[in-house]
Design a protein around this motif. Structure first.
Motif, mmCIF file in Angstrom:
data_model
loop_
_atom_site.group_PDB
_atom_site.id
_atom_site.type_symbol
_atom_site.label_atom_id
_atom_site.label_comp_id
_atom_site.label_asym_id
_atom_site.label_seq_id
_atom_site.Cartn_x
_atom_site.Cartn_y
_atom_site.Cartn_z
ATOM 1 N N LEU A 182 0.831 -1.205 0.000
ATOM 2 C CA LEU A 182 0.000 0.000 0.000
ATOM 3 C C LEU A 182 0.858 1.244 0.000
ATOM 4 O O LEU A 182 1.929 1.259 0.608
ATOM 5 C CB LEU A 182 -0.828 0.062 1.292
ATOM 6 N N GLN A 183 0.348 2.254 -0.680
ATOM 7 C CA GLN A 183 0.954 3.568 -0.517
ATOM 8 C C GLN A 183 -0.165 4.512 -0.097
ATOM 9 O O GLN A 183 -1.208 4.596 -0.778
ATOM 10 C CB GLN A 183 1.599 4.061 -1.809
ATOM 11 N N LEU A 184 0.021 5.167 1.039
ATOM 12 C CA LEU A 184 -1.044 6.004 1.610
ATOM 13 C C LEU A 184 -0.669 7.476 1.553
ATOM 14 O O LEU A 184 0.484 7.821 1.240
ATOM 15 C CB LEU A 184 -1.280 5.599 3.074
ATOM 16 N N ASP A 185 -1.650 8.330 1.889
ATOM 17 C CA ASP A 185 -1.356 9.768 1.929
ATOM 18 C C ASP A 185 -0.867 10.193 3.306
ATOM 19 O O ASP A 185 -0.494 11.336 3.509
ATOM 20 C CB ASP A 185 -2.607 10.570 1.548
ATOM 21 N N GLN A 186 -0.927 9.284 4.268
ATOM 22 C CA GLN A 186 -0.447 9.565 5.620
ATOM 23 C C GLN A 186 -0.006 8.257 6.267
ATOM 24 O O GLN A 186 -0.163 7.179 5.685
ATOM 25 C CB GLN A 186 -1.555 10.208 6.451
ATOM 26 N N ALA A 187 0.562 8.392 7.440
ATOM 27 C CA ALA A 187 1.092 7.189 8.096
ATOM 28 C C ALA A 187 -0.037 6.215 8.447
ATOM 29 O O ALA A 187 -1.160 6.627 8.750
ATOM 30 C CB ALA A 187 1.821 7.594 9.375
ATOM 31 N N LEU A 188 0.301 4.938 8.346
ATOM 32 C CA LEU A 188 -0.685 3.893 8.661
ATOM 33 C C LEU A 188 -0.962 3.916 10.169
ATOM 34 O O LEU A 188 -0.012 3.855 10.970
ATOM 35 C CB LEU A 188 -0.107 2.533 8.244
ATOM 36 N N PRO A 189 -2.222 3.977 10.559
ATOM 37 C CA PRO A 189 -2.527 3.971 11.993
ATOM 38 C C PRO A 189 -1.961 2.728 12.666
ATOM 39 O O PRO A 189 -1.972 1.649 12.069
ATOM 40 C CB PRO A 189 -4.066 3.990 12.012
ATOM 41 N N GLU A 190 -1.477 2.920 13.901
ATOM 42 C CA GLU A 190 -0.751 1.836 14.576
ATOM 43 C C GLU A 190 -1.601 0.595 14.792
ATOM 44 O O GLU A 190 -1.113 -0.529 14.670
ATOM 45 C CB GLU A 190 -0.235 2.333 15.928
ATOM 46 N N ASP A 191 -2.886 0.780 15.140
ATOM 47 C CA ASP A 191 -3.720 -0.389 15.414
ATOM 48 C C ASP A 191 -3.913 -1.230 14.159
ATOM 49 O O ASP A 191 -3.881 -2.467 14.196
ATOM 50 C CB ASP A 191 -5.072 0.045 16.001
ATOM 51 N N ILE A 192 -4.093 -0.563 13.023
ATOM 52 C CA ILE A 192 -4.231 -1.309 11.753
ATOM 53 C C ILE A 192 -2.917 -2.016 11.426
ATOM 54 O O ILE A 192 -2.892 -3.181 11.019
ATOM 55 C CB ILE A 192 -4.646 -0.367 10.608
ATOM 56 N N ALA A 193 -1.830 -1.301 11.617
ATOM 57 C CA ALA A 193 -0.501 -1.883 11.320
ATOM 58 C C ALA A 193 -0.277 -3.138 12.134
ATOM 59 O O ALA A 193 0.242 -4.146 11.636
ATOM 60 C CB ALA A 193 0.580 -0.848 11.613
ATOM 61 N N LYS A 194 -0.696 -3.107 13.400
ATOM 62 C CA LYS A 194 -0.488 -4.254 14.277
ATOM 63 C C LYS A 194 -1.356 -5.424 13.832
ATOM 64 O O LYS A 194 -0.887 -6.564 13.751
ATOM 65 C CB LYS A 194 -0.855 -3.845 15.722
ATOM 66 N N ARG A 195 -2.622 -5.125 13.488
ATOM 67 C CA ARG A 195 -3.553 -6.187 13.098
ATOM 68 C C ARG A 195 -3.109 -6.922 11.830
ATOM 69 O O ARG A 195 -3.298 -8.118 11.693
ATOM 70 C CB ARG A 195 -4.948 -5.584 12.864
#
Lengths: 303, 410
Positions: free
Chosen positions: A231-244
């Motif tokens: 994925l390439q996002l417009d902002q940093a990936l939220p930590e909870d999603i990153a962990k999941r």
């Protein structure tokens, strides 16, 4: 066909070895990709196979015969096509081919036949009387390859054979190289162009700092047991999603995530939308060779 | 014949034929040097021929003896006498104007004081005055002075003979009043095996000298091709094809050996046919077959030394620029100390000793032994041995450098 077992090599005065305990099995037929960043040890391995360096540690055998014996029995068994234009600029295409054929010790009948065959293979018919220094980059590469084929080698070592050529010549060269195994020539192909390796190689080895990092059939290496999402996002990936989703960073605002199934993708996209993240680029499926290579060899710059 | 060696020879020959600059350096450069240097040094190598230096005599005495002295001077062909000047001032102006370089002033009373330095009046003798251009070489100044002294001595001898005859009342033979033809007191004899051979001339010095120089200039094309091979990975490819380095060197040796022999033939033809067109004498080769074979043996030994040195320089240099500097400057130095540019015999003794260190001097000595002294094979053997040992050492060094370079890479 070619068996490399426990080969280590250290250049004189070098602080670290160029190759460390390298073991590879290269089957007959096919195009074998040898990948690695600059300084990985590819050229050292090619030089060992071409007989330019002596093997101090380990064993290299060709058709179950020690490499030196195999070369002595058939000096034309292995041919090298260096990255440089290794021919004579002041000689014509035909003169270059005749000279290198003569240097291989071909008899006059073989010389004529193999020179003609090499000219036809590399499509050099129109420029045989032209001096090599007057050829375009693509034609020079074709001549370089044609010279390598003169002795009808069993093993052809190609070192970056498409550097500096236009897309048309590159496609021609790749097609020509891919066709070589049909004529009984096994090819070891080194390149920094991953798409080329993906296009023509059946097996690859990735080495770095003299060590083998990965080896096997290209399809096996690129196959991932679970879908990989990039994925390439417009902002940093939220930590909870990153962990999941066991995310790992790939670059600036770029992430690799593991999905349990492709069905999980729509759920992830919903979660990102809920977090006000906009997806700029998305890639789902097997990782490509370049990504795999970068993951193995890391992103730090090499000399 | 090995097809591999044949292929190497053919490739080297084609590459050389397409190297126009290399060919110019190998064939045109020595031709020009031979023509220019043969003409420039013609008189230096031919004693007795006219020297391009003119003089005038200012005869203030107008006596029988002053005229006799001028007549004596005219017999010498070395210096050219121009019509007399009226006085010393005109003669001096003539030197300043570049009309002549020497002026001999015979003072009034010169004849009277010829045998009596103090003269009849007891006055001191006025010396002969020699006006000269300071740019004239000291050797020519000395030569002219000696010529005047010799002529003066002859005039005095004539006068003494006449006076003694009168004193003793001897009968005067018919024609005794005229000056006598004294035989040359020194007769030069060249020492050589065959007395029919003439002494060395400018062309005999310059043709072999510049031929040797040109032969050693194979360093430029040899190293140029060799460095292209190394830089473009061609040598590596040849090694991967199983060609041993000594075979690659052998592949270069024969073509350039042949080039050297062609240079020898061409330069000899230049000496025989072209040099005379420019006013110098033609090169003469010894007529017998053994002597011609000896000449060829020297040419062959020079060639082996030259090509071997070229291979050594090519192995040593990393770039064409380095090869040009090492090879070019090295050749010029060897030529300068080896008697190529400056003939050895006019060098000081210390420089002549230094010359024996130059392979070019060994070659030139070999050529001169055959051409000038008609030396036998035994006579040229020391020169051949020096050249061949040098060639072997240079080749061995080239092979060693290559092995060292490979070892450094591995």
């Amino acid at each position: 066909m070619l068996h490399i077992e426990g080969v280590s090599y250290r250049y004189r005065d070098a602080t670290s070895p160029a190759l460390t305990d390298l073991t590879l099995n290269i089957p007959a037929g096919g195009v074998y990709g040898l990948l690695g960043p600059n300084g990985a040890g590819k050229t050292t391995l090619i030089s060992l196979l071409a007989g330019l360096l002596k093997t101090p540690t380990g064993k290299i055998s060709l058709h179950d015969q020690p490499l030196a014996d195999a070369r002595a029995a058939n000096p034309r068994a292995i041919a090298l096509v260096p990255q440089d234009y290794a021919f004579y600029p002041m000689l014509t295409v035909a003169e270059n081919l005749r000279f290198f054929g003569g240097a291989l010790g071909l008899s006059s009948a073989d010389l004529k036949a193999q020179t003609d065959a090499a000219i036809t293979f590399a499509r050099l018919e129109q420029v045989t009387a032209k001096r090599a220094e007057q050829l375009s980059g693509g034609l020079r590469r074709r001549l370089n390859l044609a010279i390598g084929l003169l002795g009808q080698p069993q093993l052809l070592l190609l070192d970056e054979p498409t550097v500096g050529v236009d897309p048309q010549s590159r496609h021609f060269l790749l097609d020509a190289i891919a066709a070589l195994p049909e004529a009984g020539t096994t090819v070891i192909y080194t390149s920094h162009y991953m798409e080329e390796v993906e296009a023509i190689c059946q097996r690859i080895a990735i080495i770095d700092q003299g060590k083998l990092l990965a080896e096997g059939a290209l399809t096996d290496i690129l196959h991932s047991p679970e879908p990989q999402l990039e994925l390439q996002l417009d902002q940093a990936l939220p930590e909870d999603i990153a962990k999941r989703y066991a995310a790992s960073p790939l670059g600036h605002l770029q992430y690799r995530l593991s999905l349990t199934s492709t069905a999980a993708l729509s759920k992830l996209l919903d979660e990102l939308a809920a977090a006000n993240c906009t997806v700029r680029h998305l890639n789902l499926g097997q990782h490509d060779l370049e990504q795999f290579f970068m993951r193995l060899t890391k992103r730090s710059l090499r000399d | 014949m090995s097809p591999r060696l044949l292929a190497l020879w053919l490739k080297e020959s084609i590459a050389l034929l397409r190297d126009r600059h290399g060919l110019l350096a190998l064939f045109i450069m020595p031709t020009i040097f031979i023509l220019v240097m043969t003409m420039a040094l013609r008189d230096a190598f031919s004693p007795g021929v006219s020297i391009d230096a003119a003089y005038v005599v200012v005869d203030l005495d107008h006596s029988q003896h002053s005229r006799a002295l001028i007549k004596r001077l005219d017999k010498s062909v070395s210096f050219k006498r121009l019509p007399a000047a009226d006085d010393a001032e005109n003669a001096r102006q003539g030197i300043l104007d570049g009309h002549h370089v020497l002026a001999l002033v015979l003072p009034k009373g010169f004849g009277e004081r010829l045998l009596a330095p103090a003269g009849a009046d007891g006055q001191p003798t006025e010396a002969l005055q020699l006006l000269l251009d300071p740019a004239l070489s000291p050797a020519l100044q000395l030569a002219f002075r000696n010529q005047v002294m010799a002529a003066l001595g002859a005039v005095r001898a004539d006068e003494l003979t006449r006076s003694a005859g009168k004193l003793f009342g001897l009968p005067i033979a018919p024609g005794a009043d005229t000056e006598r033809e004294w035989p040359d007191e020194i007769h030069s004899v060249a020492v050589r095996n065959d007395r029919s051979v003439r002494p060395p001339s400018s062309v005999q010095q310059n043709v072999p000298a510049w031929l040797i120089f040109a032969m050693f200039f194979v360093v430029i094309p040899v190293s140029s091709i060799f460095i292209i091979e190394r830089q473009q990975g061609t040598l590596q490819r040849l090694r991967a094809m199983g060609l041993p380095f000594h075979l690659i060197l052998a592949g270069k040796l024969l073509p350039f050996f042949i080039v050297n022999q062609l240079q020898a033939v061409l330069m000899v033809l230049v000496g025989i046919y072209l040099v005379p067109l420019f006013g110098s004498e033609a090169l003469e080769l010894p007529g017998s077959l053994p002597l011609l074979l000896n000449l060829w043996a020297v040419a062959a030994a020079v060639s082996l030394a030259a090509v071997s040195l070229a291979l050594l320089v090519a192995s040593l240099a990393r770039t064409s620029e380095q090869a040009t500097v090492i090879g070019g400057v090295g050749n010029i130095l060897m030529g300068a100390i080896g008697g190529i540019m400056v003939p050895k015999f006019i060098m000081p003794a210390a420089m002549q000793k230094l010359a024996t260190l130059s392979p070019m001097a060994w070659g030139l000595e070999g050529f001169h032994i055959v051409m000038l002294r008609h030396g036998s094979f035994a006579d040229i053997l020391p020169c051949l041995a020096q050249l061949l040992v040098f060639a072997a050492a240079a080749l061995a060094a080239a092979v060693w450098l290559n092995h060292r370079s490979l070892a450094a890479q591995s």
